[in-house]
Motif scaffolding. Structure first.
Motif, PDB file in Angstrom:
ATOM      1  N   MET A 247      53.909  32.920  11.473  1.00 16.04           N
ATOM      2  CA  MET A 247      52.687  31.729  11.884  1.00 16.04           C
ATOM      3  C   MET A 247      53.045  31.295  13.211  1.00 16.04           C
TER       4      MET A 247
ATOM      5  N   GLN B 291      44.904  28.638  11.436  1.00 20.50           N
ATOM      6  CA  GLN B 291      45.017  30.103  11.568  1.00 20.50           C
ATOM      7  C   GLN B 291      45.317  30.861  10.345  1.00 20.50           C
ATOM      8  N   TYR B 292      46.154  30.106   9.267  1.00 16.35           N
ATOM      9  CA  TYR B 292      46.554  30.796   8.085  1.00 16.35           C
ATOM     10  C   TYR B 292      46.116  30.158   6.801  1.00 16.35           C
ATOM     11  N   GLY B 293      45.698  28.923   6.749  1.00 12.48           N
ATOM     12  CA  GLY B 293      45.316  28.121   5.647  1.00 12.48           C
ATOM     13  C   GLY B 293      46.828  27.605   5.195  1.00 12.48           C
ATOM     14  N   VAL B 294      47.676  27.251   5.787  1.00 17.03           N
ATOM     15  CA  VAL B 294      49.099  26.950   5.129  1.00 17.03           C
ATOM     16  C   VAL B 294      49.524  25.671   5.928  1.00 17.03           C
TER      17      VAL B 294
ATOM     18  N   ILE C 119      49.574  26.483   0.350  1.00 16.32           N
ATOM     19  CA  ILE C 119      48.722  27.541   0.803  1.00 16.32           C
ATOM     20  C   ILE C 119      47.244  27.558   0.249  1.00 16.32           C
TER      21      ILE C 119
ATOM     22  N   ALA D 112      40.429  30.068   2.109  1.00 20.29           N
ATOM     23  CA  ALA D 112      39.845  30.108   3.286  1.00 20.29           C
ATOM     24  C   ALA D 112      38.915  29.115   3.139  1.00 20.29           C
TER      25      ALA D 112
ATOM     26  N   LEU E 280      40.530  34.343   9.143  1.00 22.89           N
ATOM     27  CA  LEU E 280      41.431  33.700   8.634  1.00 22.89           C
ATOM     28  C   LEU E 280      41.903  34.160   7.226  1.00 22.89           C
TER      29      LEU E 280
ATOM     30  N   ARG F 252      43.749  37.322   7.997  1.00 27.45           N
ATOM     31  CA  ARG F 252      45.090  37.090   8.362  1.00 27.45           C
ATOM     32  C   ARG F 252      46.041  36.708   7.459  1.00 27.45           C
ATOM     33  N   GLN F 253      45.517  35.729   6.562  1.00 30.42           N
ATOM     34  CA  GLN F 253      46.418  34.970   5.602  1.00 30.42           C
ATOM     35  C   GLN F 253      46.798  36.304   4.801  1.00 30.42           C
ATOM     36  N   SER F 254      45.875  36.858   4.127  1.00 32.52           N
ATOM     37  CA  SER F 254      46.149  37.833   3.371  1.00 32.52           C
ATOM     38  C   SER F 254      47.599  38.879   3.863  1.00 32.52           C
TER      39      SER F 254
ATOM     40  N   LEU G 180      50.835  36.663   4.117  1.00 33.19           N
ATOM     41  CA  LEU G 180      51.493  36.459   2.746  1.00 33.19           C
ATOM     42  C   LEU G 180      51.865  37.749   2.168  1.00 33.19           C
TER      43      LEU G 180
END
Length: 451
Positions: free
Chosen positions: A206, A266-269, A302, A305, A437, A440-442, A445
């Protein structure tokens, strides 16, 4: 292979015996005061609770620190006392360390290092860190978990219910059920060092290309569920820079802002632990602050979205005074049955958090506010409404979201940073797309084995 430290009944019973009497005694005083209609000295009661927790290693000490850092999660008397719990707990001695290292790496474990320092570099509520030198000459930070923490977690979470029963007897304005579930989930995760290693790898992804933030690498050959070795990153304490020139202080604050907001947008973290011991400052060749080292990855949250989209929508709603968009964000987050009065109460807190992000000028995060008081006044105003119009159930996502946001603001106050927070935030959410997002997150992770 049998795990001698799994969540054992005998371990839980031992922990109950050590913890329950003190915490239960505090609860009994509250219950007795209500039963007999006598007044309760909340300041004294809170002090006794802090004393009951302060001598402990393990989850309840960690919980006490969490409760103290989220405004209005507990009454102010309790927050003040709990905030004094020391995160730098007394370390375990070398005989313990030797036994612990052997149980994780087997006999002859010392031969896997050129050097392993006997004295820990840091000690906290769930484990301690030793500096070591790997066989190839790399400096390592070796994080070692205290024994029987799994049993301690389950026993202490049972006691946390007692603590929340104290809260409910003192004040019924906030339903703490979701808060309890969230704290339990995050603390259980903090005991899983394999997961923490994956969190560190996730942050490598990230924050790739972010020159102001350094993320340590993980040594997979020295990884177990209770032992984690990462690169040792040299740095100095953040508070050592409080009197440095403004440009340096702003650079540190900018690094903190990007380390927190960029992964979220950008990633939900988010990195959910604002404790200053989790960051150090690295310098350039001129001896000036150049950025931050992000050291600990146990408390990482985490988010789906949709939750992140709600954060972005609330920003636009508050900026444009768009009530429908504001209410929609609250509903997406899981607030239900919101009256006009409760919406206005939530708006008090939202305007406090978003105020510096909406205000397009160079400013401090909050003028004339001490770091320890950041958010307290606004939380009190919200609380006054909730006492009359509540209770309200706080969605569990907000426990560590609020904790991290308040902790971040406190760091900015410590540094006396003066920046255009609006421009920083606008750059972070530019082109935000909920579906992008999610994809991208998936991918991120999945790439580190967290799906």
């Amino acid at each position: 292979m049998s795990d001698s430290e799994r969540n054992r009944l005998s371990g839980r019973l031992s922990r109950y015996a050590r913890v329950g009497m003190n915490v239960g005694g505090v609860a009994a005083k509250v219950a007795g005061a209500r039963l007999f209609g006598t007044s309760l000295d909340k300041g004294k009661n809170a002090s006794e609770l802090a004393t009951a927790l302060g001598g402990l290693k393990g989850p309840l000490m960690k919980v006490g620190q969490i409760l103290s850092t989220v405004p209005d999660l507990v009454p102010p008397e309790y927050a003040e006392e709990l905030s004094q719990l020391q995160a730098n707990a007394p370390p375990m001695g070398w005989p313990f360390v030797k036994r612990r290292m052997q149980s994780e790496l087997g006999p002859g474990w010392e031969k896997r290092f050129q050097l392993f320092e006997h004295q820990p570099a840091a000690a906290a509520s769930l484990g301690q860190v030793h500096r070591a030198i790997a066989k190839d000459g790399r400096a390592l930070a070796v994080k070692l978990q205290y024994p029987d923490m799994q049993s301690a977690v389950e026993a202490d979470l049972a006691q946390l219910k007692v603590l929340f029963s104290i809260y409910r007897r003192v004040d019924r304005s906030i339903d703490t059920s979701e808060i309890y579930e969230e704290i339990g989930s995050r603390i259980r995760e903090e005991l899983d060092y394999d997961r923490e290693a994956r969190h560190a790898l996730l942050y490598k992804i990230m924050l790739d290309g972010e020159e102001l933030v350094r993320v340590p690498g993980v040594e997979p050959a020295l990884l177990t569920g209770r032992l984690l070795a990462m690169d040792w990153l040299d740095g100095k304490r953040v508070l050592d820079y409080r009197d440095r020139p403004l440009a340096e202080r702003n650079r540190i604050a900018t690094a903190m802002f990007r380390a927190w907001w960029a992964p979220f947008a950008q990633y939900g973290v988010i990195h959910g632990d604002p404790h200053l011991g989790n960051y150090t400052v690295f310098e350039n060749k001129a001896g000036e602050a150049a950025g931050i080292n992000l050291l600990d990855y146990g408390c990482v949250r985490i988010f789906p979205a949709d939750f992140v989209a709600g954060v972005v929508n609330l920003f636009h709603g508050l900026r444009d005074n768009d009530r429908d968009r504001i209410v929609s964000a609250y509903e997406v987050w899981g607030f239900v049955g919101l009256s006009n009065e409760l919406i206005e109460a939530l708006n008090i807190w939202a305007r406090f958090i978003y105020g510096p992000l909406i205000d397009d000028r160079v400013r401090t995060i909050a003028d004339g506010v001490a770091p320890s008081d950041y958010g307290r006044r606004e939380a009190y105003q919200v609380h006054q409404v909730l006492r009359e119009k509540g209770p309200v159930t706080v969605p569990r996502e907000f426990v560590f979201m609020d904790r991290a946001a308040v902790g971040l603001g406190s760091v900015f106050l410590h540094l006396k940073a003066e920046m255009n927070f609006h421009q920083l935030f606008a750059a972070t959410i530019e082109g935000f797309d909920r579906d992008v997002l999610a994809m991208r997150q998936s991918a991120a992770l999945g790439g580190v084995g967290l799906l």
